[in-house]
Write a protein that holds these residues in place. Sequence first.
Motif, PDB file in Angstrom:
ATOM      1  N   SER A 286      72.567  58.448 -82.955  1.00  0.00           N
ATOM      2  CA  SER A 286      72.974  57.299 -83.778  1.00  0.00           C
ATOM      3  C   SER A 286      73.884  56.383 -82.968  1.00  0.00           C
ATOM      4  CB  SER A 286      73.707  57.768 -85.041  1.00  0.00           C
ATOM      5  OG  SER A 286      72.858  58.468 -85.900  1.00  0.00           O
TER       6      SER A 286
ATOM      7  N   VAL B 176      74.749  53.495 -83.569  1.00  0.00           N
ATOM      8  CA  VAL B 176      75.702  52.901 -84.507  1.00  0.00           C
ATOM      9  C   VAL B 176      75.819  53.820 -85.715  1.00  0.00           C
ATOM     10  CG1 VAL B 176      75.237  50.536 -83.776  1.00  0.00           C
ATOM     11  CG2 VAL B 176      73.888  51.519 -85.633  1.00  0.00           C
ATOM     12  N   ALA B 177      76.986  53.819 -86.357  1.00  0.00           N
ATOM     13  CA  ALA B 177      77.166  54.578 -87.588  1.00  0.00           C
ATOM     14  C   ALA B 177      76.332  53.951 -88.695  1.00  0.00           C
ATOM     15  CB  ALA B 177      78.644  54.593 -87.975  1.00  0.00           C
TER      16      ALA B 177
ATOM     17  N   PHE C  18      78.241  49.557 -94.227  1.00  0.00           N
ATOM     18  CA  PHE C  18      78.136  49.207 -92.814  1.00  0.00           C
ATOM     19  C   PHE C  18      77.607  47.806 -92.531  1.00  0.00           C
ATOM     20  CE2 PHE C  18      77.663  53.865 -93.077  1.00  0.00           C
ATOM     21  CZ  PHE C  18      78.700  54.262 -92.237  1.00  0.00           C
TER      22      PHE C  18
ATOM     23  N   PHE D  38      75.593  61.037 -80.054  1.00  0.00           N
ATOM     24  CA  PHE D  38      76.473  60.159 -80.827  1.00  0.00           C
ATOM     25  C   PHE D  38      76.891  60.864 -82.118  1.00  0.00           C
ATOM     26  CE2 PHE D  38      74.417  56.972 -78.140  1.00  0.00           C
ATOM     27  CZ  PHE D  38      75.469  56.118 -77.831  1.00  0.00           C
TER      28      PHE D  38
ATOM     29  N   GLU E  53      79.639  61.568 -83.373  1.00  0.00           N
ATOM     30  CA  GLU E  53      80.717  60.952 -84.145  1.00  0.00           C
ATOM     31  C   GLU E  53      80.160  59.935 -85.141  1.00  0.00           C
ATOM     32  OE1 GLU E  53      80.094  58.438 -80.471  1.00  0.00           O
ATOM     33  OE2 GLU E  53      80.129  60.584 -80.968  1.00  0.00           O
ATOM     34  N   ASN E  54      79.087  59.261 -84.764  1.00  0.00           N
ATOM     35  CA  ASN E  54      78.463  58.307 -85.680  1.00  0.00           C
ATOM     36  C   ASN E  54      77.645  59.010 -86.758  1.00  0.00           C
ATOM     37  OD1 ASN E  54      79.543  56.046 -84.403  1.00  0.00           O
ATOM     38  ND2 ASN E  54      77.793  55.797 -83.045  1.00  0.00           N
TER      39      ASN E  54
ATOM     40  N   ALA F  25      80.188  59.956 -89.283  1.00  0.00           N
ATOM     41  CA  ALA F  25      80.611  58.800 -90.076  1.00  0.00           C
ATOM     42  C   ALA F  25      79.568  58.437 -91.126  1.00  0.00           C
ATOM     43  CB  ALA F  25      80.871  57.614 -89.148  1.00  0.00           C
ATOM     44  N   THR F  26      78.302  58.574 -90.773  1.00  0.00           N
ATOM     45  CA  THR F  26      77.226  58.309 -91.728  1.00  0.00           C
ATOM     46  C   THR F  26      77.274  59.286 -92.894  1.00  0.00           C
ATOM     47  OG1 THR F  26      75.799  57.457 -89.973  1.00  0.00           O
ATOM     48  CG2 THR F  26      74.719  58.154 -92.003  1.00  0.00           C
TER      49      THR F  26
END
Length: 212
Positions: free
Chosen positions: A47, A49-50, A90, A197, A199-200, A203-204
């Motif tokens: 991901s 982006v989140a 988002f 990713f 961390e994203n 966040a999702t």
Amino acid sequence: MTLADTRPGHDNKFHWLFLPRQRSTTALYDIIIEETQNFAVLPTKGSIVAGWVLVVPKFPTPRMADVPQSMFGELRELVNRTISKIESKFGATYTFEHGGLKGSPVSCGVDQAHLHIAPVDFNLLEAAQAETASEWMHAGTDRVPQNDCTDSEYWFVSSGEISAYKAIDCPRSQFFRKIIARETGNADRWDYRGNDFVENVSATLEAIGANG
């Protein structure tokens, strides 16, 4: 298309969604965010982006355009509901698909249909058009590829205001992912295989998962 294009097997990254007595891995990106009778929403490995998720059929099929017409209402409702959740957290999203057949580089090593929903702050359709020489065909405003897209492999992208697809004349892997990586300053981290990713993904799940 042959039977080999749709036969489920353990080489299908999403086989656990439809093969008997199978379970997902314990990875965050294999957590089901929401599901209907025939489709599941998952965060995606890699991901960039989140807020990036996948909508995956719970039956073996190589491309979203091959989903039976009888299921398109269910699919559209799930996609639209998921888009609303993501955009509330988002921002504006694009849907897109690498519509490849089994074993093709276009399928990105997955060999199962999956529609991407990703929030990005640039025009993904214009960026995709700039990457290719031949013409993209406009396809109304539907966020989901239609079964009359093309008989060949295709790339599909939609902002909700305009949708387009292109028959692929030069197969390549992770076409849209490479564009998003470059436009977000992650040009060397486009390949999901080596760049989780995570961390994203977290966040999702926090934003739109079971407790989001």
